[in-house]
Design an enzyme around this catalytic site. Structure first.
Site, PDB file in Angstrom:
ATOM      1  N   HIS A 162      83.008  31.506  10.161  1.00 19.56           N
ATOM      2  CA  HIS A 162      84.279  31.340  11.068  1.00 19.56           C
ATOM      3  C   HIS A 162      84.062  31.925  12.239  1.00 19.56           C
ATOM      4  CE1 HIS A 162      86.048  29.538   7.272  1.00 19.56           C
ATOM      5  NE2 HIS A 162      85.418  30.626   6.619  1.00 19.56           N
ATOM      6  N   SER A 183      72.612  32.923  40.019  1.00 20.72           N
ATOM      7  CA  SER A 183      73.690  32.085  40.681  1.00 20.72           C
ATOM      8  C   SER A 183      73.791  32.286  42.172  1.00 20.72           C
ATOM      9  CB  SER A 183      75.181  32.622  40.151  1.00 20.72           C
ATOM     10  OG  SER A 183      76.218  32.568  41.062  1.00 20.72           O
ATOM     11  N   LYS A 223      74.670  37.571  38.473  1.00 23.95           N
ATOM     12  CA  LYS A 223      74.554  36.633  37.542  1.00 23.95           C
ATOM     13  C   LYS A 223      73.172  36.570  36.829  1.00 23.95           C
ATOM     14  CE  LYS A 223      77.237  34.263  35.610  1.00 23.95           C
ATOM     15  NZ  LYS A 223      78.255  33.164  35.705  1.00 23.95           N
ATOM     16  N   GLU A 226      71.111  26.905  27.569  1.00 31.12           N
ATOM     17  CA  GLU A 226      72.216  25.640  27.823  1.00 31.12           C
ATOM     18  C   GLU A 226      71.760  24.185  27.705  1.00 31.12           C
ATOM     19  OE1 GLU A 226      75.571  27.596  30.449  1.00 31.12           O
ATOM     20  OE2 GLU A 226      73.483  28.086  31.127  1.00 31.12           O
TER      21      GLU A 226
END
Ligand code: ARG
Length: 472
Positions: free
Chosen positions: A167, A288, A294, A301
């Site tokens: 979970h 970024s 970043k 992804e």
């Protein structure tokens, strides 16, 4: 095709144009032509034509001289395509007619004998099976390489302790090696599905002709074995009209894409500042344009996101084929692009995933600290109560729950409670209980078959090397 003299432009198809007085409308040509994508099957088309021509000569359906001319013409065409000298024409619709038309320019009348006892319907079914078979073979290599990358990290981290989740909540400590080995098993089953798909598709449609077979005395066993098929397909109508092998390919691919997306998602989570379990290398991340600090896990992804295309391709082909009456219909030309796209996508994802894994540094300290949080050894305490004090498991579960509550109220971990604290709940508890409360102890005790103990993981890695990586 090098210039207009050696390959004249075609207005109407010289191959089927006998009863047509004008050529197709431009839009008809655009919707009808598959050459822009099915040229990817040129090698399979040429191999299948060669096998067919040889068989026709062996059965004396065409002369040996014609067969020789056809074979050398086909070899020339293969060279032209591979050199980038072949001019594909949309007027000629597809790879089959492009090659046949070029053959006729190169060798003249003998080219017209190649299509004896054959139709584009069995031809395309044959080429496409060969193409999917090749794709399954190279994807198997890519899956194996990913397993090797996973095994390498699993070996390094057979004893690195981390939280295991259910979970998405801390459940019980596990080893990172064990976690990664779960993916080795998943990819192993994906390879099994690919192998099953390959075995089932490996029958030859060639010789089914348009749909009903042929009156020529062909030898379908010979062409099947020349192309590495295990046998000819038994029913000519089935041979030209089903594409279940492509569906199976896309179904295998979808399950694999789902597996890859899960691992990718874990990378995304693990590389967040909140988790910080992995430090992705520079090679598989991007920066970024606005936030200088970043480092984004783009490869992960994208692997996660590309599952959408793969599953979409399976759906697309299922819908194309649903309700198609026997036998061939032009709808079936829609079968190729989804498979081509999926093979490319998966190859890219598999290679990127293997590279990313190899390029990853795990923060084992941090993982290990987290492993002990969230009362993750509560089950170990319950098991100890059963084993040492002889409590029934349900009672032990209840007692442990009360001890967890006590620790929660005190704002500390289970191992930080005193034995007196615990005795307020269960009088029989002794100081020996602390031996099972650390995450390392917990993990080391999970020696049941398939369990997470470092010793098990080392054995599992060695066994997986034999099962998945050793050839033969
Ligand atoms: N380009 C066609 C396809 O991919 C080849 C088969 C054409 N057959 C036909 N009867 N028109 O399906």
């Amino acid at each position: 095709m090098t210039d207009d003299k050696t390959q004249p432009p075609v207005e109407t198809s010289t191959i089927w144009g006998g009863r047509f007085s004008t050529g197709p409308d431009k839009i008809m040509e655009a919707i009808n032509a598959s050459i822009d994508f099915d040229q990817r099957m040129y090698a399979q088309d040429i191999s299948a034509s060669m096998a067919h021509a040889k068989m026709l000569a062996d059965k004396e359906i065409i002369s040996a001289a014609d067969a020789d001319t056809i074979l050398s013409g086909l070899e020339t065409i293969r060279d032209e395509i591979e050199r980038g000298d072949f001019k594909f024409s949309r007027v000629l619709e597809d790879i089959h007619m492009n090659i046949e038309n070029r053959l006729s320019t190169l060798i003249g009348d003998a080219a017209g004998r190649l299509h004896t006892a054959r139709s584009r319907n069995d031809q395309v079914a044959t080429d496409f099976r060969l193409w999917v078979r090749d794709a399954l073979d190279y994807l198997d290599g890519n899956m194996k390489d990913l397993q090797a990358a996973l095994l390498q990290q699993a070996h390094t981290h057979s004893g690195s302790v981390m939280p295991g989740f259910t979970h998405m909540q801390t459940a019980q400590p596990v080893t990172l090696g064990h976690h990664l080995m779960a993916y080795v098993e998943m990819i192993g089953r994906d390879r099994g599905r690919a192998a099953d798909c390959r075995a089932r598709l490996n029958e030859s449609p060639l010789g089914a002709a348009a749909l009903a077979g042929t009156s020529f005395p062909i030898d379908r066993e010979a062409t099947a074995s020349a192309l590495g098929f295990c046998s000819p397909m038994a029913n000519s109508m089935d041979a030209v009209s089903d594409r279940d092998f492509a569906l199976e390919f896309l179904a295998f691919a979808s399950i694999l894409a789902v597996h890859l997306s899960r691992l990718a998602e874990e990378y995304v989570i693990w590389s967040s500042q909140q988790f910080a379990y992995v430090k992705l290398g520079d090679a598989y991340t991007t920066g970024s344009s606005i936030m200088p600090q970043k480092k984004n896990p783009d490869a992960a992804e994208l692997i996660r996101g590309k599952a959408g295309r793969v599953i979409g391709a399976l759906n697309a082909l299922l819908i194309v084929l649903k309700g198609m009456p026997m036998t061939y219909g032009k709808d079936m030309q829609e079968d190729k692009e989804p498979c081509f796209e999926v093979a490319d996508t998966l190859q890219l994802c598999l290679v990127a995933m293997a590279g990313m894994l190899t390029d990853t540094t795990f923060d084992v300290e941090r993982m290990s600290t987290d492993a002990g949080k969230g009362f993750s050894t509560a089950t170990d305490l319950a098991d100890w109560l059963v084993r040492v004090l002889g409590l029934p498991f349900r009672r032990a579960h209840h007692v442990t729950g009360a001890i967890v509550k006590l620790a929660e109220d005190k704002g500390c971990g289970l191992e930080d409670l005193t034995v007196e604290d615990m005795r307020t709940v269960e009088a029989g508890i002794t100081a020996e209980v602390f031996a099972v409360l650390g995450a390392d102890n917990s993990v080391a005790s999970r020696v049941s078959l398939g369990g997470t103990a470092p010793a098990n993981v080392r054995q599992a890695v060695a066994a997986a090397h034999k099962r998945f990586l050793d050839d033969g």
